[in-house]
Design an enzyme around this catalytic site. Structure first.
Site, PDB file in Angstrom:
ATOM      1  N   SER A 106      -3.744  -0.007  -8.986  1.00  0.00           N
ATOM      2  CA  SER A 106      -3.215   0.428  -7.697  1.00  0.00           C
ATOM      3  C   SER A 106      -4.289   0.238  -6.642  1.00  0.00           C
ATOM      4  O   SER A 106      -5.484   0.374  -6.931  1.00  0.00           O
ATOM      5  CB  SER A 106      -2.787   1.905  -7.746  1.00  0.00           C
ATOM      6  OG  SER A 106      -2.324   2.329  -6.470  1.00  0.00           O
ATOM      7  N   TYR A 109      -4.929   5.537  -5.357  1.00  0.00           N
ATOM      8  CA  TYR A 109      -4.387   6.491  -6.326  1.00  0.00           C
ATOM      9  C   TYR A 109      -4.078   7.855  -5.724  1.00  0.00           C
ATOM     10  O   TYR A 109      -3.671   8.769  -6.441  1.00  0.00           O
ATOM     11  CB  TYR A 109      -5.354   6.656  -7.500  1.00  0.00           C
ATOM     12  CG  TYR A 109      -5.219   5.536  -8.501  1.00  0.00           C
ATOM     13  CD1 TYR A 109      -4.251   5.578  -9.496  1.00  0.00           C
ATOM     14  CD2 TYR A 109      -6.024   4.411  -8.429  1.00  0.00           C
ATOM     15  CE1 TYR A 109      -4.103   4.541 -10.397  1.00  0.00           C
ATOM     16  CE2 TYR A 109      -5.890   3.371  -9.328  1.00  0.00           C
ATOM     17  CZ  TYR A 109      -4.927   3.441 -10.309  1.00  0.00           C
ATOM     18  OH  TYR A 109      -4.777   2.409 -11.201  1.00  0.00           O
ATOM     19  N   HIS A 141     -11.783   1.937   7.693  1.00  0.00           N
ATOM     20  CA  HIS A 141     -12.573   2.423   6.562  1.00  0.00           C
ATOM     21  C   HIS A 141     -14.063   2.403   6.907  1.00  0.00           C
ATOM     22  O   HIS A 141     -14.466   1.820   7.910  1.00  0.00           O
ATOM     23  CB  HIS A 141     -12.335   1.569   5.305  1.00  0.00           C
ATOM     24  CG  HIS A 141     -11.068   1.903   4.593  1.00  0.00           C
ATOM     25  ND1 HIS A 141      -9.858   1.349   4.937  1.00  0.00           N
ATOM     26  CD2 HIS A 141     -10.812   2.741   3.556  1.00  0.00           C
ATOM     27  CE1 HIS A 141      -8.912   1.821   4.136  1.00  0.00           C
ATOM     28  NE2 HIS A 141      -9.470   2.666   3.291  1.00  0.00           N
ATOM     29  N   LYS A 145     -17.223  -0.443   2.609  1.00  0.00           N
ATOM     30  CA  LYS A 145     -16.076  -0.940   1.851  1.00  0.00           C
ATOM     31  C   LYS A 145     -16.172  -2.450   1.705  1.00  0.00           C
ATOM     32  O   LYS A 145     -16.425  -3.172   2.679  1.00  0.00           O
ATOM     33  CB  LYS A 145     -14.762  -0.560   2.543  1.00  0.00           C
ATOM     34  CG  LYS A 145     -13.525  -0.921   1.725  1.00  0.00           C
ATOM     35  CD  LYS A 145     -12.279  -0.302   2.300  1.00  0.00           C
ATOM     36  CE  LYS A 145     -11.043  -0.665   1.477  1.00  0.00           C
ATOM     37  NZ  LYS A 145     -11.143  -0.220   0.072  1.00  0.00           N
ATOM     38  N   GLY A 151      -6.655  -2.450  -0.024  1.00  0.00           N
ATOM     39  CA  GLY A 151      -5.540  -2.602  -0.957  1.00  0.00           C
ATOM     40  C   GLY A 151      -4.324  -1.822  -0.511  1.00  0.00           C
ATOM     41  O   GLY A 151      -3.174  -2.265  -0.679  1.00  0.00           O
TER      42      GLY A 151
END
Length: 253
Positions: A106, A109, A141, A145, A151
């Site tokens: 994923s 999460y 972000h 990162k 994602g």
């Protein structure tokens, strides 16, 4: 349950804390770069998984696919939180053909984000039925990162591409000149220590609607990953799974 952690950066340390607080045993921590005393291995050795029930991987996109192939070969249930590798998903699925595979991936999460994605999909369905609405995605972000867009932003984009007529492709970053109507733009900003902000904007001549999820810390991501690991350890499901498989089986559609 006995857990191996792969990747011991900020998320890895958060996972370690959540796992121990829920009574689980972290029997191995793999990271080739961290000097933390809790790191037990620099590489993924088969012996590390002898007594493991599950592995949780929040490592690097550069190594993600090779790591996943090893988890498949070792027949160890795996929860993958690393992003930036999903363009090679079919390669991973092909590697698992004929094998006992329990791999979940994923882009995010957080249970709150999972519900946010469902809201985005529903909003795309509703505004997609009304002429005159356009859409875009904006995400922020922290500067450390490694992947851009996130994602999660790509997951939101896929939900809108599936539900909004006329949106057919993703446009990344800033555009030069006029944007094609069929493009869905994702704008990414990297600044400071921001854990993560994702906004979906629906705009028309009459009004603007914005849906926003703002993460306050990494705790929600870590808790969701641990809950997914608890599920994948015992599930009868096999194959390359997503967080939706866990949510649908546990909470219903």
């Amino acid at each position: 349950m006995n857990v191996v952690l792969t990747g011991f950066g900020k998320m890895g340390r958060e996972l370690y804390s959540v796992l121990t607080s829920r009574g689980h045993n972290v029997i191995g921590v793999v990271d080739p770069f961290s000097l933390d005393a809790r790191v037990t291995n620099k590489t993924l050795e088969a012996s590390l998984f002898k007594d493991a029930d599950v592995v949780i991987d929040f490592s690097s996109p550069d190594n993600a696919v090779e790591n996943i192939k090893k988890y498949i070969d070792y027949s160890i249930p795996a929860v993958i939180g690393t992003t930036g590798w999903v363009d090679r998903l079919e390669e991973v699925k092909a590697h698992g053909e004929g094998k006992d595979v329990r791999v979940m991936y994923s882009g995010n999460y957080s249970i709150g984000v999972a519900l946010f994605l469902k809201l985005c999909r529903k909003a795309g369905e509703l505004y997609g039925k009304v002429s005159g609405y356009d859409a875009s995605i904006y995400e922020v972000h922290h500067t450390e990162k490694k992947d851009s867009p996130s994602g999660t932003a790509l997951m939101v984009a896929e939900a809108l591409l599936d539900t909004m007529p006329g949106k057919e492709k993703i446009l990344l970053g800033n555009s030069e000149g006029k944007i094609e109507k069929e493009s869905l733009q994702i704008s990414s900003v990297r600044v400071g220590k921001t854990p993560g902000v994702h906004s979906v904007i629906f705009d028309s001549d009459a009004d603007t609607i914005t849906l926003t999820h703002t993460a306050r810390s990494r705790a929600g991501f870590a808790l969701g990953a641990v809950m997914a690991a608890e599920w994948i350890k015992d599930t009868g499901r096999r194959g390359v799974l997503t967080l939706d498989d866990y949510l649908n089986e546990t909470f219903g559609e």
